[in-house]
Design an enzyme around this catalytic site. Structure first.
Site, PDB file in Angstrom:
ATOM      1  N   LYS A  55       9.059  -1.957   5.541  1.00 20.82           N
ATOM      2  CA  LYS A  55       8.367  -0.580   5.116  1.00 20.82           C
ATOM      3  C   LYS A  55       8.164   0.192   6.557  1.00 20.82           C
ATOM      4  O   LYS A  55       8.196   1.135   6.524  1.00 20.82           O
ATOM      5  CB  LYS A  55       7.289  -0.918   4.281  1.00 20.82           C
ATOM      6  CG  LYS A  55       7.614  -1.326   2.724  1.00 20.82           C
ATOM      7  CD  LYS A  55       8.088  -0.298   2.218  1.00 20.82           C
ATOM      8  CE  LYS A  55       8.726  -0.542   0.901  1.00 20.82           C
ATOM      9  NZ  LYS A  55       9.424   0.459   0.270  1.00 20.82           N
ATOM     10  N   TYR A 107       9.578  -8.129   4.086  1.00 20.46           N
ATOM     11  CA  TYR A 107       9.365  -7.024   3.078  1.00 20.46           C
ATOM     12  C   TYR A 107       8.391  -5.844   3.909  1.00 20.46           C
ATOM     13  O   TYR A 107       8.747  -4.451   3.816  1.00 20.46           O
ATOM     14  CB  TYR A 107       8.644  -7.282   1.708  1.00 20.46           C
ATOM     15  CG  TYR A 107       7.932  -6.154   0.940  1.00 20.46           C
ATOM     16  CD1 TYR A 107       8.703  -5.118   0.342  1.00 20.46           C
ATOM     17  CD2 TYR A 107       6.617  -5.897   1.089  1.00 20.46           C
ATOM     18  CE1 TYR A 107       8.200  -4.146  -0.309  1.00 20.46           C
ATOM     19  CE2 TYR A 107       6.014  -5.060   0.435  1.00 20.46           C
ATOM     20  CZ  TYR A 107       6.666  -4.032  -0.097  1.00 20.46           C
ATOM     21  OH  TYR A 107       6.175  -2.946  -0.804  1.00 20.46           O
ATOM     22  N   SER A 120       3.767   1.437   1.939  1.00 20.71           N
ATOM     23  CA  SER A 120       2.720   0.232   1.441  1.00 20.71           C
ATOM     24  C   SER A 120       1.619   0.212   2.314  1.00 20.71           C
ATOM     25  O   SER A 120       1.849   0.264   3.548  1.00 20.71           O
ATOM     26  CB  SER A 120       3.460  -1.039   1.233  1.00 20.71           C
ATOM     27  OG  SER A 120       2.579  -1.792   1.112  1.00 20.71           O
TER      28      SER A 120
HETATM   29  C1  UD1 Z   1       1.391  -7.693  -2.368  1.00 21.77           C
HETATM   30  C2  UD1 Z   1       1.847  -7.638  -0.929  1.00 21.77           C
HETATM   31  C3  UD1 Z   1       2.162  -6.337  -0.627  1.00 21.77           C
HETATM   32  C4  UD1 Z   1       2.742  -5.318  -1.673  1.00 21.77           C
HETATM   33  C5  UD1 Z   1       2.058  -5.506  -2.779  1.00 21.77           C
HETATM   34  C6  UD1 Z   1       2.870  -4.764  -4.069  1.00 21.77           C
HETATM   35  C7  UD1 Z   1       1.428  -9.825  -0.068  1.00 21.77           C
HETATM   36  C8  UD1 Z   1       0.621 -10.442   1.142  1.00 21.77           C
HETATM   37  N1  UD1 Z   1       1.321  -8.313   0.108  1.00 21.77           N
HETATM   38  O1  UD1 Z   1       0.115  -7.333  -2.122  1.00 21.77           O
HETATM   39  O2  UD1 Z   1       2.800  -6.092   0.665  1.00 21.77           O
HETATM   40  O3  UD1 Z   1       3.049  -4.021  -1.015  1.00 21.77           O
HETATM   41  O4  UD1 Z   1       2.176  -6.865  -3.258  1.00 21.77           O
HETATM   42  O5  UD1 Z   1       2.192  -4.652  -5.170  1.00 21.77           O
HETATM   43  O6  UD1 Z   1       2.052 -10.506  -0.766  1.00 21.77           O
HETATM   44  N2  UD1 Z   1      -3.835 -13.151  -6.704  1.00 21.77           N
HETATM   45  C9  UD1 Z   1      -4.095 -14.230  -7.476  1.00 21.77           C
HETATM   46  N3  UD1 Z   1      -3.278 -14.706  -8.409  1.00 21.77           N
HETATM   47  C10 UD1 Z   1      -2.071 -14.203  -8.461  1.00 21.77           C
HETATM   48  C11 UD1 Z   1      -1.530 -13.388  -7.873  1.00 21.77           C
HETATM   49  C12 UD1 Z   1      -2.201 -12.733  -6.978  1.00 21.77           C
HETATM   50  O7  UD1 Z   1      -5.146 -14.695  -7.239  1.00 21.77           O
HETATM   51  O8  UD1 Z   1      -1.244 -15.087  -9.543  1.00 21.77           O
HETATM   52  C13 UD1 Z   1      -4.608 -12.239  -5.866  1.00 21.77           C
HETATM   53  C14 UD1 Z   1      -3.919 -12.227  -4.531  1.00 21.77           C
HETATM   54  O9  UD1 Z   1      -4.417 -13.374  -3.842  1.00 21.77           O
HETATM   55  C15 UD1 Z   1      -4.521 -11.064  -4.017  1.00 21.77           C
HETATM   56  C16 UD1 Z   1      -4.740 -10.369  -5.323  1.00 21.77           C
HETATM   57  O10 UD1 Z   1      -4.712 -10.937  -6.262  1.00 21.77           O
HETATM   58  O11 UD1 Z   1      -5.827 -11.244  -3.292  1.00 21.77           O
HETATM   59  C17 UD1 Z   1      -3.555  -8.985  -5.364  1.00 21.77           C
HETATM   60  O12 UD1 Z   1      -2.484  -9.780  -5.175  1.00 21.77           O
HETATM   61  P1  UD1 Z   1      -0.909  -9.019  -5.371  1.00 21.77           P
HETATM   62  O13 UD1 Z   1      -0.815  -8.498  -6.949  1.00 21.77           O
HETATM   63  O14 UD1 Z   1      -0.002 -10.287  -5.164  1.00 21.77           O
HETATM   64  O15 UD1 Z   1      -1.024  -7.858  -4.205  1.00 21.77           O
HETATM   65  P2  UD1 Z   1      -1.425  -8.023  -2.766  1.00 21.77           P
HETATM   66  O16 UD1 Z   1      -1.054  -9.202  -2.224  1.00 21.77           O
HETATM   67  O17 UD1 Z   1      -2.552  -7.281  -2.307  1.00 21.77           O
END
Ligand code: UD1
Length: 340
Positions: free
Chosen positions: A153, A149, A124
């Site tokens: 990795k 997690y 990842s």
């Molecule tokens: C997360 C994990 C990463 C993992 C990946 C798998 C963390 C810090 N990282 O990445 O290690 O490999 O998932 O797909 O958790 N967001 C919102 N509202 C929500 C959900 C997400 O605003 O309800 C935003 C988050 O703040 C982020 C973006 O959407 O900026 C993407 O979030 P997410 O899909 O959870 O992925 P990552 O955080 O990038």
């Protein structure tokens, strides 16, 4: 050629199994169904017209794994099986280390004694933490991830590098950015357990009325609109990269160790708000949202430099964000029909 796909009924695993079958590989799946469901196996058969061999067990069961290697002439492995919920990993660190690392080590023990090569590992972009330079290429320094997690990795990568060097085997480490979307057939997709943590499944469930409002975690990041930026890669494009990486390993007949590392992304960063807007436009639906404070552990921005994969694997992401998000909605409709 027969490929062992661990976690082959999971989200990225199932899409990759379809691509492997379409490329005439034989597939043996081991999946403990902890984050997947049996109907996915039937759907893979409906899509491809082929039924992979399936063993439902936990890879920590060494004796069962040995039986799979005894029963099939395995030529390579794509290892998807792992626990992946970031929040849960902080609460259950020992379970995460045990599940993610013991299962990897058990497979490598079989590879070692049976002289098998060709191993592909799901890693990842989390291994880069908040990288200092965008886009992120494979030489960017690794930073210890905050989550357990993420640490599993990074440790998994290290174990594999030592394995390849000591036993002269061939491995490919694929660092995914943010996988999204569903199969165009509408029969495979992400099955989030409980309340989704990841953005796109949450958007999907909000649009479907299962969740009231999307919480956007922070709008004061130094980005185009204040919301955090990620590189959203379509899952079928990602699945195809696995086949390309596998073929490259197989075609290399030298006796030397091979350690390939590839960033798999689109090369384009999209903000949370851009994803919400693209989803609304693609599907002609509304996604109610509210702005909340930042989520702990989140980084500001991450997007890939995918040039190495393009050059060496002859692979690149082909599907637009909007098109990927359209498949997500088709998948939700499929799930609605299934549950009704
Ligand atoms: C997360 C994990 C990463 C993992 C990946 C798998 C963390 C810090 N990282 O990445 O290690 O490999 O998932 O797909 O958790 N967001 C919102 N509202 C929500 C959900 C997400 O605003 O309800 C935003 C988050 O703040 C982020 C973006 O959407 O900026 C993407 O979030 P997410 O899909 O959870 O992925 P990552 O955080 O990038």
């Amino acid at each position: 050629m027969t490929i062992l796909v661990t976690g082959g009924l999971g989200y990225i695993g199932s899409h990759t199994v379809v691509e492997l079958l379409n490329n005439d590989f034989e597939v043996v799946i081991v999946d403990d169904l902890s984050n997947s469901e049996r109907f996915i196996l039937n759907n893979i058969q409906e899509i491809t017209g082929k039924k992979p061999v399936f063993y439902p067990f936990d890879l920590r069961r060494k004796e069962l794994l040995a039986q799979v290697f005894d029963a099939h002439q395995i030529d390579g492995c794509i290892n998807f099986a792992a626990s992946k919920a970031v929040g849960e990993s902080q609460l259950k660190p020992v379970d995460y280390y045990e599940n993610n690392l013991f299962s990897l080590i058990n497979i490598l023990q079989e590879f070692k004694t049976r002289e098998i090569s060709n191993f592909i590992f799901s890693s990842s972009c989390t291994v880069y933490g908040q990288a200092d330079v965008m886009p992120i290429d494979e030489n960017a320094p690794l930073k210890m991830p905050e989550s357990v997690y993420g640490k599993t990795k990074q440790m998994g990568e290290q174990i594999l590098i030592d394995f390849a060097k000591a036993y002269h085997r061939k491995i490919s480490v694929l660092r995914y950015f943010n996988p999204i979307g569903a199969h165009p057939s509408g029969k495979l997709g992400e099955l989030p357990i409980g309340v989704p943590d990841n953005l796109v499944p949450y958007v999907m469930q909000t649009a479907a009325g299962i969740r009231e409002k999307l919480s956007i975690w922070g709008d004061n990041y130094p980005t185009q609109d204040g919301t955090a930026v990620r590189d959203y890669i379509y899952v079928v494009d990602l699945a195809k990269a696995h086949v390309a990486a596998l073929k490259k390993l197989i075609e290399d007949t030298s006796a030397e160790a091979v350690v390939d590392t590839y960033n798999l992304g689109t090369g384009k960063g999209s903000s949370v708000l851009e994803v919400v807007k693209a989803f609304e436009k693609a599907n002609n639906v509304e996604v109610p949202y509210k702005i909340c404070s930042r989520r702990e552990g989140d980084i500001t921005i991450a997007y890939a430099n995918p040039e190495k994969a393009e050059r060496e694997l002859n692979w690149k992401s082909e599907t637009s964000l909007e098109e990927s998000l359209r498949t997500v909605w088709e998948w939700q409709k499929y799930l609605n029909a299934r549950n009704s």
